[in-house]
Every structure is written in C-alpha cells, then in structure tokens.
Design a protein around this motif. Structure first.
Motif, PDB file in Angstrom:
ATOM      1  N   VAL A  43       0.838  -1.199   0.000  1.00  0.00           N
ATOM      2  CA  VAL A  43       0.000   0.000   0.000  1.00  0.00           C
ATOM      3  C   VAL A  43       0.873   1.250   0.000  1.00  0.00           C
ATOM      4  CG1 VAL A  43      -1.660   1.356   1.337  1.00  0.00           C
ATOM      5  CG2 VAL A  43      -1.966  -1.117   1.132  1.00  0.00           C
ATOM      6  N   GLU A  44       1.895   1.253   0.836  1.00  0.00           N
ATOM      7  CA  GLU A  44       2.793   2.405   0.950  1.00  0.00           C
ATOM      8  C   GLU A  44       3.586   2.645  -0.332  1.00  0.00           C
ATOM      9  OE1 GLU A  44       5.074   1.380   4.367  1.00  0.00           O
ATOM     10  OE2 GLU A  44       3.390   1.664   5.758  1.00  0.00           O
ATOM     11  N   SER A  45       3.701   1.605  -1.166  1.00  0.00           N
ATOM     12  CA  SER A  45       4.430   1.748  -2.427  1.00  0.00           C
ATOM     13  C   SER A  45       3.653   2.576  -3.445  1.00  0.00           C
ATOM     14  CB  SER A  45       4.719   0.368  -3.020  1.00  0.00           C
ATOM     15  OG  SER A  45       3.526  -0.201  -3.528  1.00  0.00           O
ATOM     16  N   GLY A  46       2.373   2.813  -3.141  1.00  0.00           N
ATOM     17  CA  GLY A  46       1.546   3.599  -4.043  1.00  0.00           C
ATOM     18  C   GLY A  46       0.556   2.783  -4.852  1.00  0.00           C
ATOM     19  N   SER A  47       0.520   1.473  -4.623  1.00  0.00           N
ATOM     20  CA  SER A  47      -0.369   0.606  -5.375  1.00  0.00           C
ATOM     21  C   SER A  47      -1.830   0.823  -4.992  1.00  0.00           C
ATOM     22  CB  SER A  47       0.003  -0.870  -5.128  1.00  0.00           C
ATOM     23  OG  SER A  47      -0.989  -1.736  -5.613  1.00  0.00           O
ATOM     24  N   ALA A 107      -5.114  -5.502   1.021  1.00  0.00           N
ATOM     25  CA  ALA A 107      -4.793  -5.175   2.414  1.00  0.00           C
ATOM     26  C   ALA A 107      -6.059  -4.919   3.212  1.00  0.00           C
ATOM     27  CB  ALA A 107      -3.865  -3.962   2.468  1.00  0.00           C
ATOM     28  N   GLY A 108      -7.012  -4.216   2.600  1.00  0.00           N
ATOM     29  CA  GLY A 108      -8.275  -3.963   3.280  1.00  0.00           C
ATOM     30  C   GLY A 108      -8.996  -5.255   3.614  1.00  0.00           C
ATOM     31  N   TYR A 109      -8.959  -6.201   2.681  1.00  0.00           N
ATOM     32  CA  TYR A 109      -9.578  -7.503   2.917  1.00  0.00           C
ATOM     33  C   TYR A 109      -8.886  -8.252   4.043  1.00  0.00           C
ATOM     34  CZ  TYR A 109     -13.445  -9.127   0.033  1.00  0.00           C
ATOM     35  OH  TYR A 109     -14.696  -9.371  -0.474  1.00  0.00           O
ATOM     36  N   PHE A 110      -7.572  -8.092   4.150  1.00  0.00           N
ATOM     37  CA  PHE A 110      -6.821  -8.720   5.239  1.00  0.00           C
ATOM     38  C   PHE A 110      -7.410  -8.278   6.577  1.00  0.00           C
ATOM     39  CE2 PHE A 110      -3.459  -8.247   8.453  1.00  0.00           C
ATOM     40  CZ  PHE A 110      -3.007  -9.558   8.565  1.00  0.00           C
ATOM     41  N   TYR A 111      -7.681  -6.987   6.705  1.00  0.00           N
ATOM     42  CA  TYR A 111      -8.246  -6.468   7.958  1.00  0.00           C
ATOM     43  C   TYR A 111      -9.710  -6.873   8.130  1.00  0.00           C
ATOM     44  CZ  TYR A 111      -3.937  -3.891   8.573  1.00  0.00           C
ATOM     45  OH  TYR A 111      -2.606  -3.568   8.741  1.00  0.00           O
ATOM     46  N   LEU A 112     -10.438  -7.015   7.031  1.00  0.00           N
ATOM     47  CA  LEU A 112     -11.810  -7.524   7.137  1.00  0.00           C
ATOM     48  C   LEU A 112     -11.800  -8.946   7.698  1.00  0.00           C
ATOM     49  CD1 LEU A 112     -13.743  -6.440   3.906  1.00  0.00           C
ATOM     50  CD2 LEU A 112     -13.954  -5.524   6.214  1.00  0.00           C
ATOM     51  N   ARG A 113     -10.877  -9.758   7.212  1.00  0.00           N
ATOM     52  CA  ARG A 113     -10.791 -11.137   7.714  1.00  0.00           C
ATOM     53  C   ARG A 113     -10.436 -11.176   9.192  1.00  0.00           C
ATOM     54  NH1 ARG A 113      -8.756 -11.816   2.382  1.00  0.00           N
ATOM     55  NH2 ARG A 113      -6.580 -11.525   2.995  1.00  0.00           N
ATOM     56  N   ARG A 114      -9.720 -10.175   9.668  1.00  0.00           N
ATOM     57  CA  ARG A 114      -9.360 -10.078  11.086  1.00  0.00           C
ATOM     58  C   ARG A 114     -10.460  -9.378  11.888  1.00  0.00           C
ATOM     59  NH1 ARG A 114      -6.045 -12.229   8.473  1.00  0.00           N
ATOM     60  NH2 ARG A 114      -7.074 -13.983   9.449  1.00  0.00           N
ATOM     61  N   LYS A 115     -11.506  -8.918  11.191  1.00  0.00           N
ATOM     62  CA  LYS A 115     -12.606  -8.150  11.798  1.00  0.00           C
ATOM     63  C   LYS A 115     -12.137  -6.827  12.409  1.00  0.00           C
ATOM     64  CE  LYS A 115     -15.414 -12.244  12.742  1.00  0.00           C
ATOM     65  NZ  LYS A 115     -16.123 -12.124  11.442  1.00  0.00           N
ATOM     66  N   VAL A 128      -7.936   4.802   1.345  1.00  0.00           N
ATOM     67  CA  VAL A 128      -6.762   5.091   0.509  1.00  0.00           C
ATOM     68  C   VAL A 128      -7.041   4.620  -0.916  1.00  0.00           C
ATOM     69  CG1 VAL A 128      -4.315   4.597   0.129  1.00  0.00           C
ATOM     70  CG2 VAL A 128      -5.158   4.955   2.451  1.00  0.00           C
ATOM     71  N   GLY A 129      -7.654   3.435  -1.030  1.00  0.00           N
ATOM     72  CA  GLY A 129      -8.012   2.926  -2.347  1.00  0.00           C
ATOM     73  C   GLY A 129      -8.989   3.845  -3.063  1.00  0.00           C
ATOM     74  N   MET A 130      -9.916   4.431  -2.304  1.00  0.00           N
ATOM     75  CA  MET A 130     -10.855   5.393  -2.874  1.00  0.00           C
ATOM     76  C   MET A 130     -10.096   6.599  -3.427  1.00  0.00           C
ATOM     77  SD  MET A 130     -13.652   7.747  -0.885  1.00  0.00           S
ATOM     78  CE  MET A 130     -12.282   8.574  -0.047  1.00  0.00           C
ATOM     79  N   ASP A 131      -9.155   7.108  -2.646  1.00  0.00           N
ATOM     80  CA  ASP A 131      -8.368   8.262  -3.091  1.00  0.00           C
ATOM     81  C   ASP A 131      -7.565   7.949  -4.348  1.00  0.00           C
ATOM     82  OD1 ASP A 131      -9.309   9.735  -0.953  1.00  0.00           O
ATOM     83  OD2 ASP A 131      -7.566   9.318   0.325  1.00  0.00           O
ATOM     84  N   ARG A 132      -7.205   6.662  -4.518  1.00  0.00           N
ATOM     85  CA  ARG A 132      -6.420   6.253  -5.686  1.00  0.00           C
ATOM     86  C   ARG A 132      -7.318   5.806  -6.840  1.00  0.00           C
ATOM     87  NH1 ARG A 132      -1.614   3.025  -2.304  1.00  0.00           N
ATOM     88  NH2 ARG A 132      -0.879   4.920  -1.233  1.00  0.00           N
ATOM     89  N   GLY A 133      -8.628   5.890  -6.640  1.00  0.00           N
ATOM     90  CA  GLY A 133      -9.568   5.614  -7.718  1.00  0.00           C
ATOM     91  C   GLY A 133      -9.787   4.155  -8.048  1.00  0.00           C
ATOM     92  N   ALA A 136      -3.275  -2.852  -4.176  1.00  0.00           N
ATOM     93  CA  ALA A 136      -2.900  -3.329  -2.838  1.00  0.00           C
ATOM     94  C   ALA A 136      -3.888  -2.901  -1.767  1.00  0.00           C
ATOM     95  CB  ALA A 136      -1.499  -2.833  -2.480  1.00  0.00           C
ATOM     96  N   THR A 137      -4.559  -1.781  -1.981  1.00  0.00           N
ATOM     97  CA  THR A 137      -5.514  -1.315  -0.963  1.00  0.00           C
ATOM     98  C   THR A 137      -6.684  -2.281  -0.824  1.00  0.00           C
ATOM     99  OG1 THR A 137      -6.785   0.058  -2.526  1.00  0.00           O
ATOM    100  CG2 THR A 137      -4.912   1.090  -1.409  1.00  0.00           C
ATOM    101  N   PHE A 138      -7.048  -2.938  -1.905  1.00  0.00           N
ATOM    102  CA  PHE A 138      -8.134  -3.915  -1.873  1.00  0.00           C
ATOM    103  C   PHE A 138      -7.700  -5.151  -1.097  1.00  0.00           C
ATOM    104  CE2 PHE A 138     -10.427  -7.509  -3.906  1.00  0.00           C
ATOM    105  CZ  PHE A 138     -11.721  -7.123  -3.635  1.00  0.00           C
TER     106      PHE A 138
END
Length: 202
Positions: free
Chosen positions: A80-84, A91-99, A110-115, A87-89
């Motif tokens: 995510v920090e690389s600018g991808s 990584a975000g899913y990773f946190y969804l799986r962790r609740k 961040v993904g929204m800001d990157r379109g 990756a936001t999708f």
C-alpha cells in the motif's frame, strides 16, 4: 462516446519488472522455493510480488511453519505504501478477515483516493452495515456511484438495490429494480467474456 474505464490492474502490471516471473509464481509447488522466488521479485522492484508475499505468509501451510500474520500485515502495508491502488483492496480484505473494521476502512479509503473501484465498493459496504463507521446510506450511495462510474458492475447492482429499498415512490422503486436487472445482465455477460475482470471484483 462514453470513455472506457481505465484498468488499474493493467496499469500496475505494466509497471512490473518481470511479468513472466510474476506469472510463474503460481506454478511453483515447493513452498520454500516459492518464497525465495517471490522475495527475488520484490528485491527487483515488484510491487505485486509484495502482495503475493503477504498472501504467502497469511496462508502458509502448517508443515512450513503455519501462518505468519505479523509478516503478512507488514507486506500488505508495504504494498500500500508503495503507491499501489490494487494493494488497498487486498490489504483492506486482510483487515476484514481479522474483523478490524476501522483499519479496513482506513485502507479502503486510501483505495478510494487512488480511484480503485473494488476498494470503493468495499468502503461503501462498511457504511451500509455500520462496520468501523456509523451507518450512512447517503455516503454509501455516493461511493457506489463513484465505483459504478469507474466501471464496477457490482457497484451498479448495489446502487440499484439501494435506490429500490430507500425509494419514496413506486416510480423510483421500479427504477431501482431495473438498475439491478440491467447490472445483473452485465455481470453475467462479463463473467462469460472475462471472468477475472476488474469490473467484477468486490
């Protein structure tokens, strides 16, 4: 003529230093060899391989040491920090799986800001269900509209469903049902034509 939505995934693939090497990753059966291969690609500047490495650690088999969620999270964050945008999708899913919904909201934002439409759809879902945020149907509808404008077909279906369920008149409710039906046709066609399309990710 309507402007075709730009594929973020295609844009990021075009930046990869070794596309053949990236494709080869999935065919490597030996876990240790796959890890070495992915790390080599990361060292050569492959951002998408950071996601592969994160996924590798998250789902590593027990015989190879089992999942390493700390390393997985670190690599998702680096991607995510690389600018991808893609990756936001992931990584975000990773946190969804962790609740961990607050962190998921942060990453999807961040993904929204990157379109990136798939991340925008997931962010909208959080507002619909009140996960990590207060329920806000107006905000969710705004986000679904944004994702739909970027070509996401599930966003079109969700937007239609919201229009129907929140309708104040029979006419608007019918309009919502039509939107859902049209999106369903597009989804089926896209699945037939290009099942791995970014337009189908959610």
């Amino acid at each position: 003529m309507k402007k075709k939505a730009i594929s973020q995934e295609r844009l990021e693939w075009d930046l990869e230093p070794d596309e053949e090497g990236l494709v080869k990753t999935a065919s490597i059966a030996d876990s240790n060899e796959r890890e070495r291969h992915i790390k080599d690609l990361v060292a050569r500047g492959s951002i998408l391989s950071m996601l592969n490495l994160a996924h590798f650690y998250e789902y590593r088999r027990a015989k190879n040491g089992g999942p390493d969620l700390v390393s997985a999270e670190a690599w998702y964050q680096k991607a995510v920090e690389s600018g991808s945008a893609v990756a936001t999708f992931n990584a975000g899913y990773f946190y969804l799986r962790r609740k961990n919904y607050e962190k998921a909201r942060e990453i999807f934002s961040v993904g929204m800001d990157r379109g990136y439409a798939p991340a925008i759809v997931r962010l909208a879902d959080l507002y619909v269900h009140g996960l990590g945020v207060e329920k806000d149907y107006d905000r969710a509808k705004e986000l679904y509209k944004r994702a739909a404008k970027n070509g996401n077909l599930w966003a079109k279906a969700a937007l239609g469903a919201m229009t129907a369920s929140l309708a104040s008149s029979v006419w608007v409710r019918c309009k919502g049902y039509v939107m859902v039906a049209l999106a369903g046709i597009q989804i089926r066609f896209q699945k037939w034509r290009e099942p791995l399309s970014e337009r189908l990710k959610k």
